[in-house]
Design a protein around this motif. Structure first.
Motif, mmCIF file in Angstrom:
data_model
loop_
_atom_site.group_PDB
_atom_site.id
_atom_site.type_symbol
_atom_site.label_atom_id
_atom_site.label_comp_id
_atom_site.label_asym_id
_atom_site.label_seq_id
_atom_site.Cartn_x
_atom_site.Cartn_y
_atom_site.Cartn_z
ATOM 1 N N ASP A 14 32.456 5.940 -30.522
ATOM 2 C CA ASP A 14 32.983 6.296 -31.832
ATOM 3 C C ASP A 14 32.985 7.817 -31.984
ATOM 4 O OD1 ASP A 14 30.307 6.992 -32.340
ATOM 5 O OD2 ASP A 14 29.916 5.298 -33.658
ATOM 6 N N LYS A 15 33.041 8.310 -33.202
ATOM 7 C CA LYS A 15 33.126 9.765 -33.434
ATOM 8 C C LYS A 15 31.840 10.494 -33.056
ATOM 9 C CE LYS A 15 32.018 9.533 -38.399
ATOM 10 N NZ LYS A 15 30.648 9.916 -38.266
ATOM 11 N N ASP A 16 30.718 9.773 -32.978
ATOM 12 C CA ASP A 16 29.428 10.405 -32.687
ATOM 13 C C ASP A 16 28.925 10.166 -31.271
ATOM 14 O OD1 ASP A 16 29.132 11.384 -35.357
ATOM 15 O OD2 ASP A 16 28.526 9.364 -35.979
ATOM 16 N N MET A 17 29.375 9.102 -30.634
ATOM 17 C CA MET A 17 28.802 8.709 -29.355
ATOM 18 C C MET A 17 29.890 8.288 -28.371
ATOM 19 S SD MET A 17 25.987 5.668 -28.752
ATOM 20 C CE MET A 17 24.573 6.548 -29.396
ATOM 21 N N LYS A 18 29.694 8.657 -27.103
ATOM 22 C CA LYS A 18 30.566 8.203 -26.012
ATOM 23 C C LYS A 18 29.709 7.351 -25.093
ATOM 24 C CE LYS A 18 33.497 9.888 -22.212
ATOM 25 N NZ LYS A 18 34.371 8.731 -22.318
ATOM 26 N N SER A 19 30.054 6.084 -24.976
ATOM 27 C CA SER A 19 29.295 5.147 -24.152
ATOM 28 C C SER A 19 30.264 4.368 -23.276
ATOM 29 C CB SER A 19 28.496 4.187 -25.026
ATOM 30 O OG SER A 19 27.617 4.895 -25.876
ATOM 31 N N ASP A 20 30.000 4.400 -21.968
ATOM 32 C CA ASP A 20 30.909 3.783 -21.007
ATOM 33 C C ASP A 20 30.198 2.813 -20.078
ATOM 34 O OD1 ASP A 20 33.228 5.158 -21.822
ATOM 35 O OD2 ASP A 20 32.775 6.867 -20.543
ATOM 36 N N VAL A 21 30.974 1.874 -19.567
ATOM 37 C CA VAL A 21 30.544 0.977 -18.505
ATOM 38 C C VAL A 21 31.386 1.341 -17.293
ATOM 39 C CG1 VAL A 21 30.360 -1.422 -17.738
ATOM 40 C CG2 VAL A 21 30.008 -0.854 -20.159
ATOM 41 N N MET A 22 30.723 1.748 -16.221
ATOM 42 C CA MET A 22 31.402 2.067 -14.974
ATOM 43 C C MET A 22 31.203 0.878 -14.037
ATOM 44 S SD MET A 22 30.206 5.972 -14.456
ATOM 45 C CE MET A 22 30.398 7.138 -15.794
ATOM 46 N N PHE A 23 32.227 0.050 -13.934
ATOM 47 C CA PHE A 23 32.156 -1.112 -13.052
ATOM 48 C C PHE A 23 32.258 -0.633 -11.613
ATOM 49 C CE2 PHE A 23 33.524 -2.858 -17.097
ATOM 50 C CZ PHE A 23 32.767 -4.018 -17.196
#
Length: 181
Positions: free
Chosen positions: A96-105
């Motif tokens: 969102d506007k405050d956090m970048k969270s990813d899943v790297m498969f």
């Protein structure tokens, strides 16, 4: 069994363009059923029986090459694989506007916890976890430029992962669960 096929590098920046309706037909021609695509970045939920994930990847990569003339890597994960990944993502992680969270498969060839040793992880900035099949990475948006996440682009590792943000990963799992029931 319900699976997700995660395609790497399609419909990004005008390259490797694949129409999702045509891709769905390609999967069906290759023997998959209950095929559902989600957004335009190569997330295809489908059912299949009696084949290993490795066999499914090979069949689907070949089908995509035959129908579209593209050499696209296809990572296949079962609903159980995705459940374990989703359950490992902290509930507080968002994209969102405050956090970048990813899943790297991860490609199967590098799917091991030792892959973390190849990453530049900045303490007090990056939160990174390995779970079988994926690396989970989160950073506050205000620190993205300081994050080790940016060092992955262009690396050997980057060519062996396909990335989805946590919102997309959660939605994929939701769709897989619906199809599984």
């Amino acid at each position: 069994m319900v699976y997700i096929a995660l395609l790497r590098g399609i419909n990004v920046g005008g390259k490797n363009k694949i129409d999702m309706k045509m891709l769905k037909q390609t999967f069906e021609k290759a023997g998959m059923y209950d095929v559902l695509t989600y957004i335009n970045t190569g997330n295809i939920i489908f059912s299949s029986s009696e084949l290993s994930k490795m066999e499914l990847s090979r069949i689907l990569e070949e089908a995509i090459h035959n129908d579209f003339g593209l050499q696209i890597k296809v990572v296949v994960r079962s609903v159980n694989d995705v459940r374990a990944i989703i359950n490992a993502i902290p509930d507080t992680w968002k994209n969102d506007k405050d956090m970048k969270s990813d899943v790297m498969f991860l490609w199967d060839e590098i799917d091991h916890e030792s892959v973390l040793k190849t990453l530049v992880i900045k303490p007090n900035i990056d939160t990174v976890k390995y779970v079988p099949g994926a690396i989970l990475w989160s950073v506050d948006k205000k620190n993205v430029t300081k994050s080790g996440m940016t060092k992955i682009i262009g690396s050997k590792l980057y060519k062996q992962v396909t990335v989805r943000n946590v919102n997309t990963a959660r939605k994929i799992y939701e769709l897989m669960q619906a199809q599984n029931s």
